[in-house]
Design a protein around this motif. Sequence first.
Motif, short mmCIF file in Angstrom:
data_model
loop_
_atom_site.label_atom_id
_atom_site.label_comp_id
_atom_site.label_asym_id
_atom_site.label_seq_id
_atom_site.Cartn_x
_atom_site.Cartn_y
_atom_site.Cartn_z
N PRO A 71 50.96 3.58 26.67
CA PRO A 71 51.16 4.86 27.37
C PRO A 71 50.02 5.85 27.14
O PRO A 71 49.70 6.64 28.03
CB PRO A 71 52.48 5.39 26.81
CG PRO A 71 52.73 4.62 25.55
CD PRO A 71 52.08 3.31 25.73
N GLU B 72 51.85 0.10 19.09
CA GLU B 72 53.10 0.46 19.76
C GLU B 72 52.91 1.59 20.76
O GLU B 72 53.69 1.73 21.70
CB GLU B 72 54.13 0.88 18.71
CG GLU B 72 54.45 -0.20 17.69
CD GLU B 72 55.28 0.34 16.53
OE1 GLU B 72 56.36 0.92 16.82
OE2 GLU B 72 54.86 0.20 15.37
N LEU B 73 51.87 2.42 20.56
CA LEU B 73 51.70 3.61 21.40
C LEU B 73 50.51 3.54 22.35
O LEU B 73 50.38 4.38 23.23
CB LEU B 73 51.52 4.85 20.50
CG LEU B 73 52.58 5.13 19.44
CD1 LEU B 73 52.29 6.47 18.78
CD2 LEU B 73 53.98 5.13 20.03
N LEU C 9 58.33 7.46 17.58
CA LEU C 9 57.17 8.34 17.48
C LEU C 9 57.01 8.89 16.07
O LEU C 9 58.00 9.13 15.38
CB LEU C 9 57.32 9.53 18.43
CG LEU C 9 57.25 9.23 19.93
CD1 LEU C 9 57.64 10.46 20.73
CD2 LEU C 9 55.86 8.77 20.32
N MET D 279 56.60 7.52 26.59
CA MET D 279 57.07 6.95 25.32
C MET D 279 58.57 7.14 25.15
O MET D 279 59.27 6.24 24.68
CB MET D 279 56.32 7.59 24.15
CG MET D 279 54.87 7.20 24.04
SD MET D 279 54.03 8.17 22.76
CE MET D 279 52.32 7.67 23.03
N LEU E 60 60.26 4.47 22.52
CA LEU E 60 59.37 4.12 21.41
C LEU E 60 59.61 5.05 20.22
O LEU E 60 60.01 6.19 20.39
CB LEU E 60 57.91 4.23 21.86
CG LEU E 60 57.46 3.30 22.97
CD1 LEU E 60 55.99 3.57 23.32
CD2 LEU E 60 57.64 1.84 22.58
#
Length: 219
Positions: free
Chosen positions: A208, A204-205, A125, A118, A123
């Motif tokens: 990964p 978005e997460l 977090l 990430m 990205l």
Amino acid sequence: MEETIAGTEAAQIPQQRGESLQDTAVRYAEERHWDVFPGTWLDAVDGVQHCSCGDPACAVPGAHPARADWASVATGSATVARRLWAKQPAASILLPTGLTFDAIDVPETAGFLALARMRRMELTLGPVTCTPDRRMQFFVLPGAGVKVPDLVRRLGWPVASLDLDVLGEGAYVAAPPTRFGARGAVQWACRPTPANRWLPDVEELISPLAYACGREARR
């Protein structure tokens, strides 16, 4: 004062020191607008710590709800939180999910691998916890439970093959510095800051996270 504990290339885990459970619970309600509720606590008997629930085989001693109607006790009021922990200062700090955030729960090894990816992907977090039972929870916007199965399938992973769970409505997470018996305390892998007040969407997460859990499953 914060002490930073070396983790992996993925993260440094800050640990809060010198702050009471009451003050921490109040801060979560006041600064993050998270609902909080007190859970069980640890009692020392003949030098051995036991969960206040009285079960000698308790799976998470000192870190689970103390009553069945815990959802009705959860509060976002700093004043009420202060009053609740004044009654039992040693009570664990539990945060209900499905309200202001959901949590994606994965094994610690997969979580650190996902964190590294990430960060390389730059990205955004949200907060991330790391628990003594070697799990990590990634805070995301509510509603993740509905989205995750389809998102994982689209990425080509069989949902049942991944050790990836969504904690949403009706569930909870233990917040730092809650202790799990003799195993240690919950800590922040990514601590709450003004920069991550706005949480990411699970979309978005998930890539990964699914990759890291898939790699863990192949081991």
